[in-house]
Design an enzyme around this catalytic site. Structure first.
Site, PDB file in Angstrom:
ATOM      1  N   GLU A 104      28.793   1.553  -3.101  1.00 47.35           N
ATOM      2  CA  GLU A 104      29.635   2.205  -2.083  1.00 47.35           C
ATOM      3  C   GLU A 104      28.986   3.467  -1.537  1.00 47.35           C
ATOM      4  O   GLU A 104      28.890   3.680  -0.327  1.00 47.35           O
ATOM      5  CB  GLU A 104      30.999   2.558  -2.676  1.00 47.35           C
ATOM      6  CG  GLU A 104      31.863   3.333  -1.677  1.00 47.35           C
ATOM      7  CD  GLU A 104      33.211   3.741  -2.208  1.00 47.35           C
ATOM      8  OE1 GLU A 104      33.465   3.614  -3.416  1.00 47.35           O
ATOM      9  OE2 GLU A 104      34.035   4.198  -1.392  1.00 47.35           O
ATOM     10  N   ASP A 124      31.328   0.040  -7.241  1.00 51.34           N
ATOM     11  CA  ASP A 124      32.171   1.149  -6.799  1.00 51.34           C
ATOM     12  C   ASP A 124      32.240   2.107  -7.987  1.00 51.34           C
ATOM     13  O   ASP A 124      32.914   1.818  -8.967  1.00 51.34           O
ATOM     14  CB  ASP A 124      33.567   0.632  -6.422  1.00 51.34           C
ATOM     15  CG  ASP A 124      34.418   1.738  -5.792  1.00 51.34           C
ATOM     16  OD1 ASP A 124      35.429   1.393  -5.146  1.00 51.34           O
ATOM     17  OD2 ASP A 124      34.089   2.926  -5.970  1.00 51.34           O
ATOM     18  N   ILE A 126      33.546   5.082  -8.503  1.00 48.57           N
ATOM     19  CA  ILE A 126      34.922   5.543  -8.756  1.00 48.57           C
ATOM     20  C   ILE A 126      35.823   4.893  -7.714  1.00 48.57           C
ATOM     21  O   ILE A 126      35.753   5.238  -6.531  1.00 48.57           O
ATOM     22  CB  ILE A 126      35.061   7.082  -8.666  1.00 48.57           C
ATOM     23  CG1 ILE A 126      34.182   7.788  -9.703  1.00 48.57           C
ATOM     24  CG2 ILE A 126      36.542   7.473  -8.854  1.00 48.57           C
ATOM     25  CD1 ILE A 126      34.291   9.314  -9.694  1.00 48.57           C
ATOM     26  N   ASP A 127      36.620   3.939  -8.162  1.00 51.61           N
ATOM     27  CA  ASP A 127      37.620   3.345  -7.271  1.00 51.61           C
ATOM     28  C   ASP A 127      38.912   4.123  -7.523  1.00 51.61           C
ATOM     29  O   ASP A 127      39.427   4.127  -8.632  1.00 51.61           O
ATOM     30  CB  ASP A 127      37.785   1.858  -7.572  1.00 51.61           C
ATOM     31  CG  ASP A 127      38.635   1.199  -6.502  1.00 51.61           C
ATOM     32  OD1 ASP A 127      38.393   1.456  -5.297  1.00 51.61           O
ATOM     33  OD2 ASP A 127      39.564   0.457  -6.841  1.00 51.61           O
ATOM     34  N   THR A 129      39.156   7.439  -5.674  1.00 53.34           N
ATOM     35  CA  THR A 129      38.630   8.814  -5.603  1.00 53.34           C
ATOM     36  C   THR A 129      39.716   9.815  -5.252  1.00 53.34           C
ATOM     37  O   THR A 129      39.740  10.934  -5.785  1.00 53.34           O
ATOM     38  CB  THR A 129      37.480   8.882  -4.578  1.00 53.34           C
ATOM     39  OG1 THR A 129      36.412   8.040  -5.009  1.00 53.34           O
ATOM     40  CG2 THR A 129      36.965  10.296  -4.429  1.00 53.34           C
ATOM     41  N   ASP A 254      35.374  -2.573  -3.576  1.00 53.23           N
ATOM     42  CA  ASP A 254      36.694  -2.299  -4.162  1.00 53.23           C
ATOM     43  C   ASP A 254      37.224  -3.506  -4.936  1.00 53.23           C
ATOM     44  O   ASP A 254      37.954  -3.336  -5.907  1.00 53.23           O
ATOM     45  CB  ASP A 254      37.721  -1.979  -3.062  1.00 53.23           C
ATOM     46  CG  ASP A 254      37.447  -0.678  -2.340  1.00 53.23           C
ATOM     47  OD1 ASP A 254      37.586  -0.639  -1.106  1.00 53.23           O
ATOM     48  OD2 ASP A 254      37.085   0.306  -3.016  1.00 53.23           O
TER      49      ASP A 254
HETATM   50  O1  LIG Z   1      38.468   5.322  -3.974  1.00 54.15           O
HETATM   51  P1  LIG Z   1      37.627   4.414  -3.192  1.00 54.15           P
HETATM   52  O2  LIG Z   1      36.465   3.826  -3.936  1.00 54.15           O
HETATM   53  O3  LIG Z   1      37.213   5.006  -1.897  1.00 54.15           O
HETATM   54  O4  LIG Z   1      38.481   3.098  -2.816  1.00 54.15           O
HETATM   55  C1  LIG Z   1      39.799   3.189  -2.290  1.00 54.15           C
HETATM   56  C2  LIG Z   1      39.749   3.218  -0.776  1.00 54.15           C
HETATM   57  O5  LIG Z   1      39.003   4.321  -0.355  1.00 54.15           O
HETATM   58  C3  LIG Z   1      41.169   3.330  -0.216  1.00 54.15           C
HETATM   59  O6  LIG Z   1      41.114   3.245   1.189  1.00 54.15           O
HETATM   60  C4  LIG Z   1      42.082   2.257  -0.737  1.00 54.15           C
HETATM   61  O7  LIG Z   1      41.638   1.025  -0.196  1.00 54.15           O
HETATM   62  C5  LIG Z   1      42.036   2.165  -2.227  1.00 54.15           C
HETATM   63  O8  LIG Z   1      42.813   1.070  -2.643  1.00 54.15           O
HETATM   64  C6  LIG Z   1      40.613   1.990  -2.716  1.00 54.15           C
HETATM   65  O9  LIG Z   1      40.613   1.854  -4.113  1.00 54.15           O
HETATM   66 MG   LIG Z   2      36.966   1.824  -3.967  1.00 56.82          MG
HETATM   67 MG   LIG Z   3      34.786   4.486  -4.661  1.00 60.55          MG
END
Ligand SMILES: O=P(O)(O)O[C@H]1[C@H](O)[C@@H](O)[C@@H](O)[C@@H](O)[C@@H]1O
Ligand SMILES: [Mg+2]
Ligand SMILES: [Mg+2]
Length: 340
Positions: A104, A124, A126-127, A129, A254
């Site tokens: 990512e 990813d 950190i999913d 963030t 994701d």
């Molecule tokens: O935390 P992320 O890796 O950026 O993923 C998020 C995404 O940015 C956010 O738009 C949502 O789709 C979340 O469900 C993701 O986990």
């Molecule tokens: Mg993510």
């Molecule tokens: Mg992320």
């Protein structure tokens, strides 16, 4: 070692599939050159480095963070996201030098997103963030591994909960090594749904997201939850903790790992338009059953999203005579980063 590996890779390209027992030495070579069809060793290494990455994430979780923006005021990234991704990729590259990566934050920094037949790790770091920044305790590491564009294993580590979800294609899904299965719910009026309000803040996306919530609730369904991480949302379907998840706008990193985990837990993963799931399309429904999945696809609408493999595609081959001037060049919608 490497030249032998390349030789074996060449050998492999002239045969369809090698599937033979191999000694440790040759299995090491074969794994590195994508000839082995058993990816257990790779998955175990992925789990090992995910555990190491979790320590770094938990340490940073408790301290103040420098937050940067990507594609919108709600699309956050921190130095921990970037550092953890670099750590994961360098550890994997050292062990499997022929493997490829889609990360990512590497893509956000301008790397092209090209999924080929080569063994590819989709990461990813950190999913969730936004959760990480706010210390909302649902943050996950998501690692998917594909060969010939088919996901062979998926790992989702919900770091604060200490729940490590994993699945290898054809071998079931697990949470902390305990088998998990979906609820099997077939009646949407008895279903608990999960979704996300992603980082889009434009009028069209917001109106479609809110009208989807309204249309689903009036069916009626039991309820809708949002955990803040697509990967954990989908693993909740795999455990039966919720019955369906839908989302438009997320990215391949994701959901690539958790899509396999849901399927190996007996669930169904499709596109929001009811067609076959396509991890690059940025639309997904993951559900306990096909009837619930297709009922949701009849109710919800998707807002337009550029595919991942178009948004971050390599630039078109230059024609011999370049007629565009700098001012006319279309700026790729990458994800420039700037500090808050
Ligand atoms: O935390 P992320 O890796 O950026 O993923 C998020 C995404 O940015 C956010 O738009 C949502 O789709 C979340 O469900 C993701 O986990
Ligand atoms: Mg993510
Ligand atoms: Mg992320």
């Amino acid at each position: 070692m490497l030249c032998l590996a390349i030789f074996l890779e060449e050998l492999h390209s002239s045969f369809s599939i090698f599937a033979f027992p191999a000694s440790d030495f040759s299995s090491q070579i074969l794994q590195r050159t994508s000839i082995m069809t058993d990816w257990t060793e790779c998955m175990n290494y992925g789990i090992h480095i995910a555990r190491e990455a979790r320590e770094a994430i938990l340490h940073a979780f408790r301290i103040k963070k420098a937050v940067m923006l990507k594609s919108s005021p709600a699309d956050l990234v921190t130095e921990t996201d970037q550092r953890v991704e670099k750590m994961l990729i360098s550890a994997i590259h050292e062990k499997y030098p022929l493997h490829k990566f889609i990360g990512e934050e590497s893509v956000a920094a301008g790397e092209q997103l090209i999924l080929t037949d080569s063994p590819t790790w989709i990461i990813d770091p950190i999913d969730g963030t936004t959760n990480f920044v706010h210390r909302f305790p649902f943050v996950a590491i998501s690692i998917a591994f594909t060969v010939k564009k088919q996901t062979e294993f998926g790992i989702v580590y919900s770091c604060v909960e200490d729940r490590l979800y994993s699945a290898q294609r054809g071998r079931g899904a697990f949470c902390n090594d305990i088998p998990i299965t979906t609820s099997g719910q077939e009646d949407i009026t008895k279903s608990l749904l999960v979704t996300e309000i992603g980082s889009e803040r434009d009028e069209l996306a917001l109106s479609i997201m809110t009208s989807n919530l309204h249309r689903l609730l009036e069916i009626p369904i039991h309820g809708i939850r949002a955990v803040g991480t697509a990967a954990v949302d989908m693993c909740l379907i795999a455990t039966g903790g919720a019955d369906a998840y839908y989302h438009i706008g997320m990215h391949c990193w994701d959901i690539a790992a958790s899509a396999l985990i849901v399927c190996e837990a007996g669930g169904v993963v499709i596109d929001t338009n009811g067609s076959e799931f396509d991890m690059m399309a940025r639309r997904v429904i993951a559900a306990s059953s096909s009837s619930v999945a297709h009922r949701i696809s009849q109710v919800i609408r998707a807002f337009p999203c550029q595919r991942d493999d178009e948004l971050h595609a390599p630039p078109p081959k230059k024609s011999t005579i370049d007629h565009t001037t700098d001012s006319n060049k279309v700026h790729k919608t990458g994800s420039g980063q700037r500090r808050l």
